[in-house]
Design an enzyme around this catalytic site. Structure first.
Site, PDB file in Angstrom:
ATOM      1  N   GLU A 134      60.167  43.347 -49.055  1.00 16.27           N
ATOM      2  CA  GLU A 134      59.310  42.542 -48.394  1.00 16.27           C
ATOM      3  C   GLU A 134      59.195  42.348 -47.224  1.00 16.27           C
ATOM      4  OE1 GLU A 134      59.196  39.813 -51.767  1.00 16.27           O
ATOM      5  OE2 GLU A 134      58.283  40.384 -53.244  1.00 16.27           O
ATOM      6  N   ASP A 169      59.441  42.476 -61.842  1.00 12.22           N
ATOM      7  CA  ASP A 169      59.595  40.481 -60.873  1.00 12.22           C
ATOM      8  C   ASP A 169      59.614  39.381 -62.248  1.00 12.22           C
ATOM      9  OD1 ASP A 169      60.290  39.009 -58.894  1.00 12.22           O
ATOM     10  OD2 ASP A 169      58.318  39.602 -58.121  1.00 12.22           O
ATOM     11  N   GLU A 227      57.586  31.420 -62.260  1.00 15.55           N
ATOM     12  CA  GLU A 227      56.109  31.930 -61.139  1.00 15.55           C
ATOM     13  C   GLU A 227      55.046  32.812 -62.111  1.00 15.55           C
ATOM     14  OE1 GLU A 227      58.180  34.400 -58.416  1.00 15.55           O
ATOM     15  OE2 GLU A 227      56.495  35.573 -57.946  1.00 15.55           O
TER      16      GLU A 227
HETATM   17  O1  GCW Z   1      59.745  37.161 -56.896  1.00 19.05           O
HETATM   18  C1  GCW Z   1      59.051  37.503 -56.177  1.00 19.05           C
HETATM   19  C2  GCW Z   1      58.728  36.346 -55.404  1.00 19.05           C
HETATM   20  C3  GCW Z   1      58.990  36.509 -54.158  1.00 19.05           C
HETATM   21  C4  GCW Z   1      60.155  35.618 -53.683  1.00 19.05           C
HETATM   22  C5  GCW Z   1      60.493  37.492 -53.893  1.00 19.05           C
HETATM   23  C6  GCW Z   1      62.475  37.931 -54.571  1.00 19.05           C
HETATM   24  C7  GCW Z   1      60.750  34.772 -52.150  1.00 19.05           C
HETATM   25  O2  GCW Z   1      57.106  36.363 -55.195  1.00 19.05           O
HETATM   26  O3  GCW Z   1      57.671  34.820 -53.417  1.00 19.05           O
HETATM   27  O4  GCW Z   1      60.751  35.831 -52.089  1.00 19.05           O
HETATM   28  O5  GCW Z   1      60.520  37.878 -55.473  1.00 19.05           O
HETATM   29  O6  GCW Z   1      62.387  37.336 -55.492  1.00 19.05           O
HETATM   30  O7  GCW Z   1      62.449  37.511 -52.903  1.00 19.05           O
END
Ligand code: GCW
Length: 714
Positions: free
Chosen positions: A313, A392, A420
């Protein structure tokens, strides 16, 4: 207490017991070890609070009953109560509790029992950490007979009921904070950070200490204190500017047996060191990290190590230099090795820009594709951190196929306690049942019985190694009750208990948490109705949440960026690459080997075959693995489209039912807690209707197929 601040450690007054039972009037603890001291003071605090009278702490044995706390190697008094074999059965952080006779507190208080001399209850371990965990066990027990094996026998007061051995299944039991130094928390749903504010460390050490107590009480022993996305200010955590503060925080947690870790910026040599590269194979880079490690460990000699999110990311990493992740991780590991530090390297590496026309690129494949080829290349002090699912933290995902595939690499399983994608602590979603499914999943990596829990504890591939375990993203913040939604405390509690013992059931854990939190509250005094009703609310909640949100494992129908609330096509028209491919003919992602992305082929047999075919793929994961028409018949006998309608109508009703159930408990709960939770449950019930309507309308319009039951679709 009213606010929920004390959480499951409020040790409410036991009104049935008038004064301190004789057997716990003195706590004998030898030595100055600070973790032992914490154990003694927690026990003193808990007993005082429950029985209204303070026990004494003594450094030497006394001539009345007492509770002895100590380690086998250092305390003969403790050692003599256990045979050599019994001592050897206790692992590094495990404990043994023995009470020759442990009368019911009410009985012993009324009868005095002062005729019993000497050591009555002994809590022992190889290390002081073990003793601390044993103390929390005893306190849990005293609050409500909470151990299945230790049901309080109120009638038979002289039965030797306390004889307990407990060893943690996982050596590493960790929490990751995604806290930023400006005080915000990435994916935080319970207020700001308790660690930082305004780019400085907190001065509220009391709050940190109470957090340490909560964590230690469920066996957590490792904690990373800053976001894995390490921004500019946080990059400086490993410099003189902040290291003294890190040392202060480390000291608070150290007293509770918790080791601190820092998330680091992979590009630090450039940003802090003025180098032009962070290439892991460039000697100047490796040297820079060696010097840095020396500096860091001079300030915090027992720092656990570094957590690293690289090439993920948009974060920097070894890919920029054409190197692979073992190069990056090993270079850091070599720098930390002289100090016993570890590198925890995340496998959340994927291409977050994907063309929707490209049906072969698949984010779900990425962790396996990147890391499987590196198996065996990592140093002894590197641990790979793998999210439970390949995407995720969705409400439903298959288990990441990387588990079991890595045979010669130490790993940590990553869960997310923060909700989340599961209602952000506004919706009730007790996640322990989901985690249990993950831990019990059989990968067949080495034949039947190769479960995830055996892989992540190291038992399957590497029983001698200790760099294994479980980690989870924190759900706490500066809100008085820590988690915003009071009932979300159960997820933090449950996570810790499960990391210690993955064989506990979701039901047992819910039972414990509810009793500890509500056991003697309001006018309920632990009434069974209250306990079983609350427990059922928790146990239903994940399924309820799933039913009114994204169906059949497809995930991602949330608003992009903040991830809250329904937005069916939100990610469908974003480059992030988490498509569901819904059109007027069907929905789902073809991840088969035959015609799709090939992801299903990353599993061992028979899982790979089970997922490959719609005949055998479990309904709840159908759309994760297959693109099917809306008229496709599920194993349940329902079509996909009718399943969507049914679950969404029912889900919204069940969400309303959660609220109504809570309302029915009103008289038994204290007012402040009642109101806190009611507000959230009201919101959830409304929001579930919005989810229902958005999803149902979307699929009705796409498919043109009406609901068999003719319910209103807008
Ligand atoms: O779940 C996702 C989140 C990001 C997060 C990323 C990760 C810290 O939306 O906010 O960043 O994973 O796990 O690195």
């Amino acid at each position: 207490k009213e606010s929920g601040y004390a959480a499951w450690l409020h040790y409410s007054r036991n009104s049935k017991v008038e004064k301190l039972p004789a057997w716990c009037r003195v706590i004998v603890v030898h030595g100055t070890d600070e973790v032992l001291q914490s154990a003694a003071s927690e026990l003193q605090h808990g007993l005082t609070s429950m029985f209204g009278q303070q026990p004494k702490i003594s450094a030497v044995p006394v001539n009345t009953p007492f509770i002895a706390l100590g380690t086998f190697p250092e305390h003969p008094l403790v050692a003599e109560r256990f045979s050599a074999k019994e001592q050897a059965e206790v692992s590094a952080e495990g404990y043994r509790i023995r009470g020759i006779e442990m009368p019911d507190p009410a009985y012993s208080a009324s009868h005095g029992n002062d005729d019993i001399k000497g050591q009555y209850v002994t809590i022992a371990g190889q290390t002081s950490k073990g003793v601390l965990y044993g103390v929390f066990h005893l306190l849990r027990y005293l609050q409500g007979g909470l151990d299945g094996k230790l049901k309080p026998t109120t009638e038979s007061v002289h039965v030797p009921i306390l004889d307990q051995l407990s060893n943690p299944a996982n050596s590493i039991r960790m929490i990751n904070h995604w806290d930023n130094m400006d005080g915000s928390i990435e994916r935080g749903y319970a207020g700001g950070s308790i660690f930082y504010d305004n780019n400085a460390f907190t001065t509220n050490m009391e709050r940190l200490r109470d957090y340490a107590r909560l964590l230690a009480s469920v066996g957590i022993q490792a904690l990373s204190i800053n976001n894995v996305n390490v921004h500019q200010v946080e990059t400086e955590l490993i410099t003189d500017k902040f290291l003294p503060d890190v040392a202060k925080v480390a000291a608070v947690f150290r007293a509770y047996g918790i080791q601190i870790y820092l998330s680091i910026n992979y590009a630090s040599p450039i940003q802090l060191g003025g180098l032009t590269t962070a290439d892991p194979l460039e000697p100047a880079v490796a040297e820079w990290w060696q010097t840095k490690a020396q500096e860091v460990y001079a300030a915090v000699p027992d720092l656990g190590g570094f957590v690293v999110k690289a090439d993920s990311e948009n974060r920097p990493g070894p890919f920029s230099y054409g190197r692979h992740h073992a190069d990056g991780a090993n270079m850091l590991a070599d720098a930390l090795q002289p100090y016993g530090g570890r590198v925890i390297w995340r496998c959340f590496v994927y291409n977050c820009k994907q063309d929707w026309r490209d049906r072969k690129t698949d984010r779900a494949r990425a962790a396996f594709d990147h890391f499987k080829p590196l198996d065996g290349l990592f140093r002894e002090n590197v641990i790979l951190q793998i999210k439970n699912g390949p995407m995720d933290f969705q409400v439903r995902e298959p288990v990441s196929p990387l588990f079991g595939a890595l045979e010669s690499t130490q790993i940590l399983l990553e869960f997310q306690i923060a909700q989340e994608y599961t209602g952000q602590q506004k919706h009730l979603c007790y996640l322990v049942p989901q985690w249990k499914e993950v831990l019990d999943f059989d990968t067949y990596a080495q034949g039947k019985g190769s479960t995830i829990k055996r892989i992540v504890s190291g038992a399957l591939h590497s029983p001698k190694h200790t760099n294994y375990g479980i980690v989870a993203v924190s759900n706490i913040g500066a809100d008085t009750n820590w988690t915003g939604h009071l009932l979300a405390q159960s997820n933090l509690y449950g996570y810790g208990r499960l990391a210690w013992d993955p064989d506990l059931s979701a039901d047992e854990i819910a039972d414990e948490w509810v009793r500890l939190t509500f056991g003697r509250q309001g006018n309920s005094d632990g009434g069974t109705d209250l306990i079983s009703t609350l427990k059922q609310m928790l146990l239903d909640s994940w399924n309820v949440y799933e039913s009114y949100t994204a169906p059949l494992g497809v995930g991602w129908m949330v608003s992009p960026d903040h991830h809250y609330g329904p937005d069916v096509d939100g990610y469908e028209y974003s480059m992030w690459g988490t498509y569901h491919f819904a059109d007027c003919w069907g929905i789902g992602v073809d991840r088969t080997t035959a015609t799709g992305t090939g992801y299903a082929g990353q599993y061992f047999s028979p899982n790979t075959d089970i997922y490959e075919s719609t005949d055998t793929c479990p309904d709840e994961l159908l759309l994760f693995f297959h693109h099917v028409p809306y008229t496709h018949l599920l194993h349940s006998g329902q079509t996909v489209i009718q399943h969507i309608y049914d679950t969404h109508f029912e889900g919204a009703e069940r969400a309303a039912h959660l609220r109504d159930t809570w309302v029915s408990l009103r008289g038994q709960l204290n007012a402040a807690m009642y109101e806190q939770v009611l507000e959230r449950l009201e919101h959830q019930a409304e929001h579930a209707k919005e989810w229902r309507d958005r999803i149902n309308t979307y699929f009705y319009r796409k498919s043109g197929i009406a609901d068999q039951k003719d319910r209103p679709i807008y």
